[in-house]
Structure formats: structure tokens, C-alpha cells
Design a protein around this motif. Structure first.
Motif, PDB file in Angstrom:
ATOM      1  N   GLY A  17      11.072  -2.049  -6.863  1.00  0.00           N
ATOM      2  CA  GLY A  17      10.100  -3.043  -7.302  1.00  0.00           C
ATOM      3  C   GLY A  17       9.040  -2.442  -8.200  1.00  0.00           C
ATOM      4  N   ILE A  18       7.970  -3.180  -8.382  1.00  0.00           N
ATOM      5  CA  ILE A  18       6.843  -2.728  -9.209  1.00  0.00           C
ATOM      6  C   ILE A  18       5.835  -2.060  -8.284  1.00  0.00           C
ATOM      7  N   ARG A  19       5.535  -0.799  -8.539  1.00  0.00           N
ATOM      8  CA  ARG A  19       4.609  -0.038  -7.711  1.00  0.00           C
ATOM      9  C   ARG A  19       3.309   0.188  -8.473  1.00  0.00           C
ATOM     10  N   VAL A  20       2.215  -0.015  -7.762  1.00  0.00           N
ATOM     11  CA  VAL A  20       0.884   0.101  -8.356  1.00  0.00           C
ATOM     12  C   VAL A  20       0.054   1.043  -7.490  1.00  0.00           C
ATOM     13  N   ARG A  21      -0.569   2.023  -8.109  1.00  0.00           N
ATOM     14  CA  ARG A  21      -1.460   2.930  -7.384  1.00  0.00           C
ATOM     15  C   ARG A  21      -2.872   2.370  -7.414  1.00  0.00           C
ATOM     16  N   VAL A  22      -3.521   2.360  -6.248  1.00  0.00           N
ATOM     17  CA  VAL A  22      -4.833   1.738  -6.085  1.00  0.00           C
ATOM     18  C   VAL A  22      -5.833   2.785  -5.619  1.00  0.00           C
ATOM     19  N   GLU A  23      -7.054   2.700  -6.137  1.00  0.00           N
ATOM     20  CA  GLU A  23      -8.152   3.551  -5.701  1.00  0.00           C
ATOM     21  C   GLU A  23      -9.374   2.693  -5.426  1.00  0.00           C
ATOM     22  N   GLY A  24     -10.164   3.105  -4.450  1.00  0.00           N
ATOM     23  CA  GLY A  24     -11.380   2.365  -4.127  1.00  0.00           C
ATOM     24  C   GLY A  24     -12.489   3.312  -3.721  1.00  0.00           C
ATOM     25  N   SER A  25     -13.725   2.833  -3.791  1.00  0.00           N
ATOM     26  CA  SER A  25     -14.894   3.616  -3.409  1.00  0.00           C
ATOM     27  C   SER A  25     -16.003   2.673  -2.974  1.00  0.00           C
ATOM     28  N   GLY A  26     -16.818   3.170  -2.030  1.00  0.00           N
ATOM     29  CA  GLY A  26     -17.958   2.377  -1.578  1.00  0.00           C
ATOM     30  C   GLY A  26     -17.584   1.090  -0.898  1.00  0.00           C
ATOM     31  N   LEU A  27     -16.434   1.026  -0.241  1.00  0.00           N
ATOM     32  CA  LEU A  27     -15.980  -0.194   0.415  1.00  0.00           C
ATOM     33  C   LEU A  27     -16.583  -0.313   1.812  1.00  0.00           C
ATOM     34  N   ALA A  28     -16.672  -1.517   2.307  1.00  0.00           N
ATOM     35  CA  ALA A  28     -17.233  -1.776   3.629  1.00  0.00           C
ATOM     36  C   ALA A  28     -16.413  -2.843   4.324  1.00  0.00           C
ATOM     37  N   VAL A  29     -16.246  -2.676   5.644  1.00  0.00           N
ATOM     38  CA  VAL A  29     -15.577  -3.669   6.479  1.00  0.00           C
ATOM     39  C   VAL A  29     -16.542  -4.057   7.576  1.00  0.00           C
ATOM     40  N   GLY A  30     -16.841  -5.337   7.661  1.00  0.00           N
ATOM     41  CA  GLY A  30     -17.780  -5.788   8.671  1.00  0.00           C
ATOM     42  C   GLY A  30     -19.109  -6.181   8.050  1.00  0.00           C
ATOM     43  N   PRO A  31     -20.097  -6.443   8.889  1.00  0.00           N
ATOM     44  CA  PRO A  31     -21.385  -6.895   8.383  1.00  0.00           C
ATOM     45  C   PRO A  31     -22.128  -5.811   7.628  1.00  0.00           C
TER      46      PRO A  31
END
Length: 379
Positions: A365-379
């Protein structure tokens, strides 16, 4: 007379009294060794008990730590499902051992999350797998974690060919990899009761930092061996006879005369009027006209859609269904491209950044590399 020298007498052996006192036991140097060895083994059971106790305690601590990990993974999966509004709970895997000291310190080395079936624009993403590093926990204690902060995240997104083929299977279209940035589309497309063979090439590219764009090229629909439809407004696009059907037209006198009876067709073929009139009267002249090599090429350049609008009665002569041509006229290039588009965009997180770094076409299939920073889960 008594002798002046008495003769010594010896007692008989049986006359000696028996001494019942036992002889003292013979002592040897081995006795001391045995005593010391017995003293060494007398302390060994306590050492074994100590080691066994430590092993049991370590086993219980390990089991307690692993149980805490499983519990935390389960709670995290339920939380992510609710807050990200997922249809199914994701798979959460907390790395690092031991876990309890990390929990007390409110910092996890890494957490891997796998989310299946994330909704995209037209299909679902087979899997989104991401690993968060140095996760900071928010809460008053180990048992009251309210959320988490993710300084850095990296992962992969898979747009599976198997999912696309299954979800778009109503049109019996299949997607396969044809290079690092290309996808081949093959199959059949039902149009006005006819199953037309579909061919198209999709080029996949990154669209900014959040989206994947697809460009559709080489689109064509084959109506058996009779004609080919290429959506668009260029001269090479539209509905045209195949080489085999154009050659058959040249051989069939009745069809050839019917086509030459249309002035617009004659002008498109570039045939002089005098030649056409002679061909209409004489089979020999008609054969001479249609037997030229350029006649087949000129017949293949005719746009049958334009011909159908001006002379719909000619369609029966050529073996074309008027309802099919009407449906093809509505199946424009944008409409067909939209049905084959594989474009999608990443959802925007509540906080932080989520970016696409690489897009490539793989075997599955089509593969995509993802990067993230400064993410938050919750309040």
C-alpha cells in the motif's frame, strides 16, 4: 629336700583373669575434617532458603510490575478511544522495565500506539502506528493520571491496497504498486449496464506537511474491442474506435457508406466530395478509398461522442448503445478522477504539530512517515 633354687613356674594361659574394660578407640586426623565439613553443610540450608526467598520476592515484584503495565496499557487504550473518538480501542504497548519506578517518576521512556481503521477521505487507513518518546504524565500520583505530554513522536501510516480493493470493490477495481510513487488501477467499471475495462495510473505525492495528493493519468475505458473512451476535451480524448474496429469498418461496405453519408465525418476524414460521391456509387471506388492505410488512422481520430450528438442513428450501424454514450458524456474527467482519488489529510491535533515526512508506494500500500512534537493527550 627343697631345692635352694626354686624353679620358676609359668601360669597357664587359661588361668589369666579376663579384663572386660574395652580398649580406647583409635583416633585419626580425619575426625577433625569430618567435623568441619559437617559444620559447613549445616549452614547451607539457610543460604538456600535465603536465595529461594529472594527469587520468590523478585518473581512477585516482576509479576506486580507486569500487571501494572497491563493495567496501564488497558486504561490508556480506553482513554485514547474516547478522546480521539475511535471506533475501536487502539493497541498500547509501554516499553521499559521496570515500569513502576517510571510511573512514580511520571515519565515513560516510550509508548507505542497502533490504531487500526482510522477514517480517511474515501477509505480507511489500515493502521496508524506511532511511538511517543519521553512521555510526561500529568496527575497528582501514580493512580490519578489525567493526561500526558509527548515531546516527540514518530510513526507510520499505511493506506492498504487490500482495504482499498475491498472497500472500492463495488466497481471491481484493484490498486497495485507500480513504482515508488505510482499506483496502477485496473478492473471493470459498470456504466449504463455495460462492464467497461478500466485502466488508470495514479501518481502519489506529499501535499504540504499534512496531506497526500494523487494525480490521475492515463485514464481509459474500453468498450470491448469496439471503442475506447478517454475523458477530457483534447483531440486525443473522447470516444474513439479501436484499430481493430476501424479496420473492420473499412472492410464492411454497408458501415463505410453509412459513415461517408455524414458530411461532418467526411470533413473530419479529409476526403474530397467527388471521391465520396464516386465511392457511394461504386463498390470498387469505395474499396479503393477505404483500403488506403490512412483511412484507418483517420477513422480512429473520429470522436464518436460528437458523431452521436449530430447523427444518433449512426450509432446502431456501428454497434454502440445510445444509453452508454449518454452515460459516458456525463462521466467527465473530474468525476472519474474523484472516484479513483487516494488523497487524504492527517487530522489536526488539539495541540502541538503533526507532519508528513515521506510518502512512498510499497507492495502492500501507500506508506507515509509521520512526525510530531509538543503533542498532548488529555486536559
Amino acid at each position: 629336700m627343697r631345692s635352694p633354687h626354686p624353679i620358676p613356674t609359668h601360669p597357664h594361659p587359661y588361668d589369666v583373669p579376663y579384663d572386660e574394660t574395652p580398649a580406647p578407640p583409635t583416633t585419626h586426623r580425619r575426625t577433625g575434617r569430618r567435623r568441619r565439613r559437617g559444620h559447613f553443610f549445616s549452614g547451607l540450608p539457610f543460604a538456600l532458603k535465603t536465595v529461594a526467598s529472594l527469587l520468590v520476592l523478585a518473581a512477585f515484584l516482576t509479576l506486580a510490575d507486569r500487571w501494572a503495565v497491563l493495567y496501564a496499557e488497558h486504561r490508556a487504550a480506553d482513554t485514547l478511544k474516547d478522546r480521539l473518538r475511535l471506533t475501536a480501542a487502539p493497541e498500547v504497548e509501554i516499553d521499559g522495565f521496570p515500569f513502576l519506578p517510571q510511573l512514580v517518576g511520571k515519565r515513560l521512556d516510550s509508548v507505542k500506539v497502533t490504531v487500526p481503521d482510522v477514517a480517511a477521505d474515501r477509505v480507511t487507513l489500515a493502521a496508524v502506528s506511532a511511538t511517543a518518546h519521553n512521555v510526561r504524565l500529568d496527575g497528582d500520583g501514580p493512580t490519578s493520571v489525567r493526561g500526558a505530554r509527548v515531546p516527540r513522536l514518530d510513526g507510520d501510516v499505511l493506506l492498504s491496497f487490500a482495504d482499498m480493493n475491498r472497500e472500492l470493490g463495488a466497481s471491481q477495481v484493484t490498486f497495485t504498486g507500480a513504482g515508488r510513487d505510482r499506483v496502477a488501477v485496473r478492473g471493470t467499471l459498470p456504466v449504463a449496464g455495460h462492464d467497461l475495462r478500466l485502466r488508470a495510473d495514479v501518481r502519489v505525492a506529499r501535499d504540504g506537511e499534512r496531506g497526500v495528493d494523487t494525480r490521475i493519468g492515463g485514464m481509459r475505458l474500453d468498450i470491448g474491442e469496439l471503442a475506447t473512451y478517454r475523458p477530457g476535451t483534447r483531440a486525443s480524448q473522447g470516444l474513439h474506435l479501436t484499430r481493430a474496429s476501424a479496420a473492420a469498418l473499412a472492410r464492411e461496405t454497408r458501415k463505410a457508406r453509412a459513415v461517408l453519408a455524414v458530411p461532418s465525418v467526411v470533413r473530419a476524414l479529409g476526403v474530397p466530395d467527388a471521391t465520396v460521391r464516386e465511392a457511394q456509387r461504386s463498390d470498387t471506388a469505395l474499396s479503393r478509398l477505404t483500403g488506403r492505410p490512412e483511412f484507418v488512422r483517420q477513422a480512429m481520430r473520429l470522436n464518436l461522442l460528437d458523431l452521436a450528438l449530430a447523427h444518433p442513428e449512426l450509432l446502431d450501424r456501428l454497434g454502440l448503445d445510445p444509453a452508454l454514450l449518454d452515460a459516458l458524456s456525463q462521466l467527465t474527467r473530474p468525476v472519474l478522477a474523484d472516484r479513483l482519488s487516494l488523497a487524504f489529510r492527517l487530522p489536526e491535533p488539539p495541540s502541538g504539530e503533526l507532519r508528513l515526512r515521506d510518502v512512498r508506494v510499497a507492495k502492500d500500500g501507500i506508506r507515509v512517515r509521520v512526525e510530531g512534537s509538543g503533542l498532548a493527550v488529555g486536559p
